[in-house]
Scaffold this motif. Structure first.
Motif, PDB file in Angstrom:
ATOM      1  N   ALA A 137      50.732  27.006  33.692  1.00 43.43           N
ATOM      2  CA  ALA A 137      51.154  26.615  35.036  1.00 43.43           C
ATOM      3  C   ALA A 137      52.227  27.557  35.555  1.00 43.43           C
ATOM      4  CB  ALA A 137      51.675  25.176  35.022  1.00 43.43           C
ATOM      5  N   ALA A 138      53.129  27.999  34.680  1.00 46.48           N
ATOM      6  CA  ALA A 138      54.170  28.945  35.085  1.00 46.48           C
ATOM      7  C   ALA A 138      53.550  30.263  35.539  1.00 46.48           C
ATOM      8  CB  ALA A 138      55.138  29.180  33.939  1.00 46.48           C
ATOM      9  N   TYR A 139      52.512  30.696  34.855  1.00 44.73           N
ATOM     10  CA  TYR A 139      51.820  31.929  35.258  1.00 44.73           C
ATOM     11  C   TYR A 139      51.119  31.743  36.603  1.00 44.73           C
ATOM     12  CZ  TYR A 139      48.361  35.674  35.313  1.00 44.73           C
ATOM     13  OH  TYR A 139      47.587  36.753  35.678  1.00 44.73           O
ATOM     14  N   ASP A 140      50.482  30.612  36.796  1.00 48.19           N
ATOM     15  CA  ASP A 140      49.754  30.358  38.041  1.00 48.19           C
ATOM     16  C   ASP A 140      50.642  30.525  39.263  1.00 48.19           C
ATOM     17  OD1 ASP A 140      47.469  29.783  36.605  1.00 48.19           O
ATOM     18  OD2 ASP A 140      47.690  27.607  36.755  1.00 48.19           O
ATOM     19  N   ASP A 141      51.923  30.182  39.142  1.00 47.45           N
ATOM     20  CA  ASP A 141      52.821  30.193  40.284  1.00 47.45           C
ATOM     21  C   ASP A 141      53.429  31.562  40.570  1.00 47.45           C
ATOM     22  OD1 ASP A 141      52.321  27.558  40.761  1.00 47.45           O
ATOM     23  OD2 ASP A 141      54.165  26.804  39.848  1.00 47.45           O
ATOM     24  N   LEU A 142      53.103  32.581  39.777  1.00 47.99           N
ATOM     25  CA  LEU A 142      53.574  33.933  40.050  1.00 47.99           C
ATOM     26  C   LEU A 142      52.740  34.563  41.170  1.00 47.99           C
ATOM     27  CD1 LEU A 142      54.012  35.255  36.403  1.00 47.99           C
ATOM     28  CD2 LEU A 142      55.817  34.406  37.933  1.00 47.99           C
ATOM     29  N   SER A 143      53.321  35.503  41.866  1.00 47.87           N
ATOM     30  CA  SER A 143      52.594  36.194  42.929  1.00 47.87           C
ATOM     31  C   SER A 143      51.550  37.135  42.340  1.00 47.87           C
ATOM     32  CB  SER A 143      53.561  36.992  43.808  1.00 47.87           C
ATOM     33  OG  SER A 143      54.105  38.086  43.071  1.00 47.87           O
ATOM     34  N   ALA A 144      50.550  37.470  43.132  1.00 43.38           N
ATOM     35  CA  ALA A 144      49.478  38.363  42.674  1.00 43.38           C
ATOM     36  C   ALA A 144      50.004  39.741  42.286  1.00 43.38           C
ATOM     37  CB  ALA A 144      48.398  38.470  43.747  1.00 43.38           C
ATOM     38  N   PRO A 145      50.898  40.385  43.065  1.00 46.77           N
ATOM     39  CA  PRO A 145      51.419  41.689  42.645  1.00 46.77           C
ATOM     40  C   PRO A 145      52.198  41.614  41.329  1.00 46.77           C
ATOM     41  CG  PRO A 145      51.805  41.354  44.984  1.00 46.77           C
ATOM     42  CD  PRO A 145      51.338  40.043  44.436  1.00 46.77           C
ATOM     43  N   PHE A 146      52.938  40.537  41.135  1.00 43.07           N
ATOM     44  CA  PHE A 146      53.701  40.391  39.882  1.00 43.07           C
ATOM     45  C   PHE A 146      52.757  40.206  38.701  1.00 43.07           C
ATOM     46  CE2 PHE A 146      57.121  38.150  37.344  1.00 43.07           C
ATOM     47  CZ  PHE A 146      57.914  39.285  37.220  1.00 43.07           C
ATOM     48  N   LYS A 147      51.692  39.445  38.890  1.00 48.87           N
ATOM     49  CA  LYS A 147      50.690  39.294  37.839  1.00 48.87           C
ATOM     50  C   LYS A 147      50.069  40.641  37.482  1.00 48.87           C
ATOM     51  CE  LYS A 147      49.366  34.531  39.015  1.00 48.87           C
ATOM     52  NZ  LYS A 147      48.294  33.676  39.591  1.00 48.87           N
ATOM     53  N   ASP A 148      49.807  41.467  38.484  1.00 43.02           N
ATOM     54  CA  ASP A 148      49.242  42.793  38.225  1.00 43.02           C
ATOM     55  C   ASP A 148      50.182  43.628  37.373  1.00 43.02           C
ATOM     56  OD1 ASP A 148      46.999  42.150  39.692  1.00 43.02           O
ATOM     57  OD2 ASP A 148      47.705  43.118  41.530  1.00 43.02           O
ATOM     58  N   LEU A 149      51.469  43.563  37.658  1.00 42.74           N
ATOM     59  CA  LEU A 149      52.451  44.303  36.864  1.00 42.74           C
ATOM     60  C   LEU A 149      52.465  43.824  35.426  1.00 42.74           C
ATOM     61  CD1 LEU A 149      54.934  46.133  36.392  1.00 42.74           C
ATOM     62  CD2 LEU A 149      56.355  44.264  37.309  1.00 42.74           C
ATOM     63  N   LEU A 150      52.476  42.511  35.228  1.00 41.56           N
ATOM     64  CA  LEU A 150      52.599  41.958  33.875  1.00 41.56           C
ATOM     65  C   LEU A 150      51.364  42.205  33.022  1.00 41.56           C
ATOM     66  CD1 LEU A 150      54.313  38.519  34.599  1.00 41.56           C
ATOM     67  CD2 LEU A 150      55.381  40.661  33.892  1.00 41.56           C
ATOM     68  N   ALA A 151      50.248  42.518  33.638  1.00 45.20           N
ATOM     69  CA  ALA A 151      49.010  42.717  32.884  1.00 45.20           C
ATOM     70  C   ALA A 151      49.108  43.865  31.894  1.00 45.20           C
ATOM     71  CB  ALA A 151      47.850  42.960  33.850  1.00 45.20           C
ATOM     72  N   SER A 152      50.034  44.800  32.122  1.00 45.17           N
ATOM     73  CA  SER A 152      50.167  45.956  31.228  1.00 45.17           C
ATOM     74  C   SER A 152      51.469  45.935  30.432  1.00 45.17           C
ATOM     75  CB  SER A 152      50.091  47.250  32.036  1.00 45.17           C
ATOM     76  OG  SER A 152      51.124  47.295  33.024  1.00 45.17           O
ATOM     77  N   VAL A 153      52.129  44.796  30.373  1.00 46.41           N
ATOM     78  CA  VAL A 153      53.424  44.690  29.709  1.00 46.41           C
ATOM     79  C   VAL A 153      53.297  43.875  28.420  1.00 46.41           C
ATOM     80  CG1 VAL A 153      55.796  43.825  29.915  1.00 46.41           C
ATOM     81  CG2 VAL A 153      54.677  44.890  31.884  1.00 46.41           C
ATOM     82  N   ASN A 154      53.903  44.374  27.345  1.00 46.93           N
ATOM     83  CA  ASN A 154      53.975  43.659  26.069  1.00 46.93           C
ATOM     84  C   ASN A 154      55.418  43.309  25.756  1.00 46.93           C
ATOM     85  OD1 ASN A 154      51.237  43.973  25.753  1.00 46.93           O
ATOM     86  ND2 ASN A 154      51.373  45.510  24.141  1.00 46.93           N
ATOM     87  N   ALA A 155      55.603  42.310  24.882  1.00 44.99           N
ATOM     88  CA  ALA A 155      56.923  41.977  24.357  1.00 44.99           C
ATOM     89  C   ALA A 155      56.958  42.297  22.870  1.00 44.99           C
ATOM     90  CB  ALA A 155      57.242  40.504  24.589  1.00 44.99           C
TER      91      ALA A 155
END
Length: 276
Positions: A137-155
């Motif tokens: 649910a927390a992911y769902d509420d992120l904006s589309a551009p922010f989701k695009d950025l996070l798609a290539s990020v690891n922790a």
């Protein structure tokens, strides 16, 4: 067929919140459950992500079989084992310390545990509740551009299993392990945030960007908007989806007791497909 039967009423789901979480009644996990009941429980788990069974008073072996309804129990390589069952791990916060942070279990391995479960043996009369937050649910509420950025990020996390045993000093050296900060759930395919306060840094961005991103994501994912809360009594049994939620044990009970048994699991079982 599952080795674990049900009371005549069958499982009844009592939702704990509008997004996720439920208490289950009508099932006695100290007895074998039939396959229709097991499948109904798996469906409830897939939908609600956190299931609480009150007053079950499971033995260590019964806890393992209860988890086996949902997934195959995991043999932890470094955890201290219960004398009555090698797949059960006892915790006493007086000896092992408290886990007072938002976290996901098993980040030292890939994939992480699919399921974590606890049977409470002794708890404080007041306080000691546990929070879960819905990372999907927390992911769902992120904006589309922010989701695009996070798609290539690891922790990046500590990859040494010895640092995750009960009461360990958490200072054993070992190689790091990386996990994507957005996880597509292996059963449902639904995307969710996937991170923990133990993350050391983010990859795919600069150190300064990573610090800002991590700080924002940790605050966002722990918002009260995404949480449910349960209190405990001895004998309660809870299991949760470790790939869709994270949790926080509230430390408001001072020097009071808190003893429980943990069983972990990997490779969650899919609910059976219904036919008309």
């Amino acid at each position: 067929m599952s080795t674990l039967t049900t009371q005549d009423t069958g499982p009844v789901v009592h939702r704990a919140g509008p997004r996720f979480g439920a208490e289950i009644t009508g099932v006695d996990l100290t007895r074998p459950v039939d396959e229709p009941t097991a499948d109904a429980l798996r469906e409830a788990f897939a939908e609600h992500k956190v299931l609480v069974f009150r007053g079950q008073h499971l033995t260590p072996a019964q806890q393992v079989e209860a988890v086996r309804i949902f997934a195959e129990p995991f043999d932890h390589p470094t955890a201290l084992r219960h004398p009555d069952h090698p797949l059960v791990y006892p915790y006493d916060v007086v000896k092992t310390g408290k886990a007072g942070t938002w976290h996901i279990g098993g980040l030292w391995r890939t994939p992480v545990f699919a399921i974590e479960s606890l049977v409470y043996e002794e708890v404080s009369e007041l306080g000691g509740h546990t929070l879960w937050a819905d990372l999907q649910a927390a992911y769902d509420d992120l904006s589309a551009p922010f989701k695009d950025l996070l798609a290539s990020v690891n922790a990046v996390y500590d990859g040494n299993a010895a640092n995750y045993a009960q009461g360990s000093r958490k200072d054993a050296p070992g190689p790091p392990v990386e996990h994507p900060v957005v996880l597509e759930h292996p059963l449902t395919g639904r995307k969710g945030l996937f991170l923990s306060t133990s993350a050391k840094r983010l990859t795919g961005v600069t150190d300064q960007e990573g610090k800002a991103l991590l700080d924002h994501l940790l605050r966002h994912a722990s918002s009260p908007d995404y949480t449910i809360r349960f209190g405990w009594h001895p004998g309660d049994f809870v299991l949760w989806d470790n790939q869709a939620t994270w949790h926080y044990a509230i430390d408001d009970y001072g020097t009071g007791p808190r003893r429980y048994r943990k069983v972990l699991a990997t490779e969650p079982l899919r609910p059976a497909t219904r036919t008309a």
